[in-house]
Motif scaffolding. Structure first.
Motif, short mmCIF file in Angstrom:
data_model
loop_
_atom_site.label_atom_id
_atom_site.label_comp_id
_atom_site.label_asym_id
_atom_site.label_seq_id
_atom_site.Cartn_x
_atom_site.Cartn_y
_atom_site.Cartn_z
N ASN A 182 -46.30 -110.80 67.30
CA ASN A 182 -45.79 -111.99 66.63
C ASN A 182 -44.36 -111.77 66.13
OD1 ASN A 182 -45.35 -113.71 64.05
ND2 ASN A 182 -47.12 -114.68 65.03
N PRO A 183 -43.40 -112.66 66.43
CA PRO A 183 -42.01 -112.43 66.01
C PRO A 183 -41.82 -112.42 64.49
CG PRO A 183 -42.27 -114.62 66.99
CD PRO A 183 -43.54 -113.88 67.26
N TRP A 184 -42.61 -113.21 63.77
CA TRP A 184 -42.52 -113.16 62.30
C TRP A 184 -43.02 -111.82 61.79
CZ3 TRP A 184 -40.64 -116.95 58.95
CH2 TRP A 184 -40.29 -118.16 59.54
N ALA A 185 -44.11 -111.33 62.35
CA ALA A 185 -44.62 -110.02 61.96
C ALA A 185 -43.62 -108.92 62.29
CB ALA A 185 -45.96 -109.75 62.65
N GLN A 186 -42.92 -109.05 63.41
CA GLN A 186 -41.89 -108.08 63.77
C GLN A 186 -40.78 -108.05 62.72
OE1 GLN A 186 -40.59 -109.34 67.64
NE2 GLN A 186 -42.51 -108.78 68.66
N ALA A 187 -40.39 -109.24 62.26
CA ALA A 187 -39.34 -109.32 61.23
C ALA A 187 -39.81 -108.68 59.92
CB ALA A 187 -38.94 -110.77 61.01
N PHE A 188 -41.05 -108.96 59.54
CA PHE A 188 -41.57 -108.40 58.29
C PHE A 188 -41.70 -106.88 58.39
CE2 PHE A 188 -44.03 -112.62 57.38
CZ PHE A 188 -42.82 -113.27 57.21
N ASP A 189 -42.09 -106.38 59.56
CA ASP A 189 -42.16 -104.93 59.75
C ASP A 189 -40.77 -104.30 59.66
OD1 ASP A 189 -44.89 -105.10 60.07
OD2 ASP A 189 -44.83 -105.00 62.27
N TRP A 190 -39.77 -104.95 60.23
CA TRP A 190 -38.40 -104.44 60.14
C TRP A 190 -37.94 -104.40 58.69
CZ3 TRP A 190 -33.77 -106.00 58.16
CH2 TRP A 190 -32.64 -105.28 58.55
N ASN A 203 -49.05 -114.95 58.63
CA ASN A 203 -48.74 -113.58 58.22
C ASN A 203 -48.17 -113.60 56.80
OD1 ASN A 203 -48.93 -111.21 60.27
ND2 ASN A 203 -48.35 -113.00 61.51
N GLY A 204 -48.75 -112.79 55.92
CA GLY A 204 -48.26 -112.72 54.54
C GLY A 204 -47.03 -111.85 54.44
N PHE A 205 -45.99 -112.36 53.75
CA PHE A 205 -44.75 -111.59 53.64
C PHE A 205 -44.92 -110.40 52.70
CE2 PHE A 205 -40.84 -110.51 51.43
CZ PHE A 205 -39.97 -110.29 52.49
N ARG A 206 -45.43 -110.64 51.49
CA ARG A 206 -45.53 -109.54 50.52
C ARG A 206 -46.34 -108.38 51.07
NH1 ARG A 206 -46.85 -113.35 46.26
NH2 ARG A 206 -45.01 -113.83 45.02
N PRO A 246 -28.68 -108.55 59.96
CA PRO A 246 -28.86 -107.31 60.73
C PRO A 246 -30.08 -107.32 61.65
CG PRO A 246 -29.49 -106.98 58.44
CD PRO A 246 -28.87 -108.34 58.51
N PHE A 247 -30.97 -108.29 61.49
CA PHE A 247 -32.13 -108.38 62.39
C PHE A 247 -32.34 -109.82 62.80
CE2 PHE A 247 -36.54 -109.34 63.32
CZ PHE A 247 -36.90 -108.33 64.20
N GLU A 248 -32.61 -110.01 64.08
CA GLU A 248 -33.04 -111.33 64.55
C GLU A 248 -33.81 -111.17 65.85
OE1 GLU A 248 -30.00 -114.03 66.28
OE2 GLU A 248 -28.56 -112.56 65.47
N ASN A 249 -34.70 -112.12 66.10
CA ASN A 249 -35.43 -112.18 67.36
C ASN A 249 -35.53 -113.64 67.78
OD1 ASN A 249 -37.53 -113.26 65.81
ND2 ASN A 249 -38.60 -111.31 65.64
N SER A 250 -36.46 -113.95 68.63
CA SER A 250 -36.52 -115.30 69.18
C SER A 250 -36.86 -116.37 68.15
CB SER A 250 -37.56 -115.35 70.31
OG SER A 250 -38.85 -115.00 69.80
N ALA A 251 -37.47 -115.98 67.03
CA ALA A 251 -37.92 -116.96 66.05
C ALA A 251 -37.28 -116.83 64.69
CB ALA A 251 -39.45 -116.86 65.90
N VAL A 252 -36.80 -115.63 64.32
CA VAL A 252 -36.47 -115.33 62.93
C VAL A 252 -35.15 -114.59 62.83
CG1 VAL A 252 -37.30 -114.18 60.83
CG2 VAL A 252 -38.95 -115.14 62.43
N ARG A 253 -34.43 -114.83 61.71
CA ARG A 253 -33.25 -114.02 61.35
C ARG A 253 -33.48 -113.50 59.93
NH1 ARG A 253 -27.83 -117.28 62.09
NH2 ARG A 253 -26.96 -115.18 62.33
N VAL A 254 -33.15 -112.24 59.72
CA VAL A 254 -33.20 -111.60 58.40
C VAL A 254 -31.77 -111.35 57.97
CG1 VAL A 254 -34.06 -109.68 57.03
CG2 VAL A 254 -35.41 -110.55 58.94
N CYS A 255 -31.35 -111.96 56.86
CA CYS A 255 -29.93 -111.98 56.49
C CYS A 255 -29.73 -111.56 55.04
CB CYS A 255 -29.33 -113.37 56.69
SG CYS A 255 -29.66 -114.11 58.30
N ARG A 256 -28.55 -110.95 54.79
CA ARG A 256 -28.14 -110.65 53.43
C ARG A 256 -27.42 -111.87 52.85
NH1 ARG A 256 -26.34 -106.05 56.22
NH2 ARG A 256 -27.49 -104.12 55.75
#
Length: 475
Positions: free
Chosen positions: A355-363, A389-392, A463-473
């Motif tokens: 799952n792309p959201w799970a990948q982002a949370f793992d990163w 998928n739970g973020f916390r 610094p992280f992105e995939n097909s569904a999600v971006r993780v940004c500062r």
């Protein structure tokens, strides 16, 4: 074998749904530096149960990796429920081995069937206190029927230590069963006593506007908001128990006595639900959720139903067993794929997330500071493809309050309502947010990271992105 088949059939998603409420308590015991912000939204539950302490202690004792330990506990909870059901069928159908196996197989096939309108499954697809309380309650009933009351008390103590509410239902049923037998000539009065006790509860104080916002997002707390087919899930078991008592006759006396008790058990809790639900001033009392009593009721109902089907329909014809359980298993499997379409059916410990959201949370868990504070769409768990998928619990990082799981906590703990509602409003309307809105959240709440759906917005370092999600500062 049934445990393994049930695992493959119903799937395993360790960080889904209510794991967002229960697992952070375990993670914080193991790593006290986690969750410097927002921990009140999971510690409220954690303070009422020994579940996080038990899981954390077992992981420290065995030195198992976190995900491996969760998986072992989950598989054990399925096995112990099936074992408890096997013990119960031995008492219900002592002279009918086909009935016993059919009862156990039916439970294994229906672990993730919804329980009427309660938003509960028989067993969830992830480890949580309800799973541990479930097998404890069935063991208690079995020991009560055997008149081994000390062992029954030990099982209910375990259930109470795991979940502050779910132990009440098997305990109250066993107490009602024993009371009806002790006062056979006056069982009508005995059956109404718990209802009159609940009717004597004083009026609850009026709920705040913030609490009302949280409560109305949990329509399953309120019986008048249930759909007709969910209400049918209340009435149908009572009819079935009446039929079970008739069919049992003199051959299976334990079924007869338990079925009669469940009819009154069901009526008592429906009455309580109506009393707590219909008067507007009782809104805050609805969080007691008396209709969660259906969870215990459904397990025993399926045990009896499976037993009768096995004895009188399936018999010793293998093709009949296949004709029942193959389509039933396929239907349950397809239902789980529809619930978690972007995830693997079984998320094995240590395997890379699909799952792309799970990948982002793992990163995030592996690459961001432990004291980082995140903000996400308050409805992120309802986004298509997120698969709840739970973020916390997955990212092991703090986030601002959301509108999906944290409001469930607020519905149980009203003092958190004002803080929750302020944070949710500060993140609304999420889809219209621009850079200045994220800077405002950083200044107000210290949220220095943001998780966005693609394509996101400009002006952020991601610094992280995939097909569904971006993780940004947030600058």
């Amino acid at each position: 074998m049934l445990t393994g088949a049930a695992l493959l059939l119903h799937g395993y998603h360790p960080f889904a749904e209510d794991a967002e409420i229960y697992l952070p308590g375990v993670e914080r015991i193991l790593h006290p530096e986690l969750f410097p912000v927002g921990r009140e939204f999971f510690q409220s539950h954690a303070s009422l149960t020994l579940f996080p302490n038990l899981i954390a202690f077992s992981l420290r004792l065995t030195h198992l990796p976190f995900e491996v330990g969760l998986f072992v506990w989950h598989v054990a909870s399925i096995f112990l429920l099936l074992l408890a059901v096997w013990e119960l069928t031995r008492l219900f159908f002592p002279d009918a081995i086909r009935a016993r196996w059919a009862g156990v197989c039916l439970i294994a096939a229906l672990l993730t069937i919804p329980v009427a309108g309660t938003a509960l499954y028989v067993v969830d697809q992830y480890l949580n206190p309800r799973n541990l309380a479930a097998f404890s309650g069935i063991f208690m009933l079995a020991r009560t029927l055997e008149k081994k009351y000390l062992r029954a008390c030990l099982w209910i103590v375990l259930a109470a230590c795991m979940h502050p509410l779910m132990w009440v239902f098997p305990f109250s049923f066993c107490a009602l069963l024993l009371a009806m037998e002790a006062f056979e000539s006056r069982w009508q009065k005995v059956a109404t006593m718990p209802t009159m006790l609940w009717l004597s509860i004083p009026m609850a104080p009026a709920a705040s506007a913030a609490y009302h916002e949280a409560a109305k997002r949990h329509s399953f707390h309120y019986i008048q908001r249930w759909q007709w087919y969910e209400l049918l899930g209340i009435a149908a078991p009572l009819v079935l128990f009446w039929l079970f008592g008739k069919w049992a006759g003199a051959r299976w006396p334990e079924i007869k006595r338990v079925s009669r008790a469940f009819i009154f058990y069901g009526l008592i809790y429906v009455t309580m639900a109506l009393v707590f639900d219909l008067p507007a001033r009782f809104e805050a009392l609805a969080r007691v959720q008396p209709l969660r009593s259906l969870h215990f009721e459904y397990i025993v109902m399926f045990v009896m139903l499976g037993g009768f089907i096995g004895e009188y329909v399936l018999r010793d014809r293998a093709w009949r067993w296949l004709l029942l359980f193959a389509p039933l298993g396929l239907g349950m499997f397809l239902a789980q794929r529809a619930l978690f379409p972007a995830s693997e059916q079984v998320e094995w410990p240590g395997a890379a997330a699909k799952n792309p959201w799970a990948q982002a949370f793992d990163w995030i868990r592996q690459n961001t500071p432990v004291d980082a504070v995140f903000t996400l769409d308050p409805e992120y768990m309802n986004i298509a493809g997120e698969d709840e998928n739970g973020f916390r619990c997955r990212a092991q990082r703090s986030r601002l309050a959301d509108g999906v799981k944290d409001n469930g906590v607020v519905s149980m703990f009203p003092p958190l309502a004002e803080e929750w509602w302020a944070e949710v409003r500060a993140q609304t309307p999420w889809k219209n947010f621009r850079l200045e809105d994220f800077e405002r959240l950083k200044n107000q709440y210290g949220a220095d990271w943001v998780v966005l759906q693609q394509p996101g917005i400009s002006g952020l370092d991601c610094p992280f992105e995939n097909s569904a999600v971006r993780v940004c500062r947030v600058p």
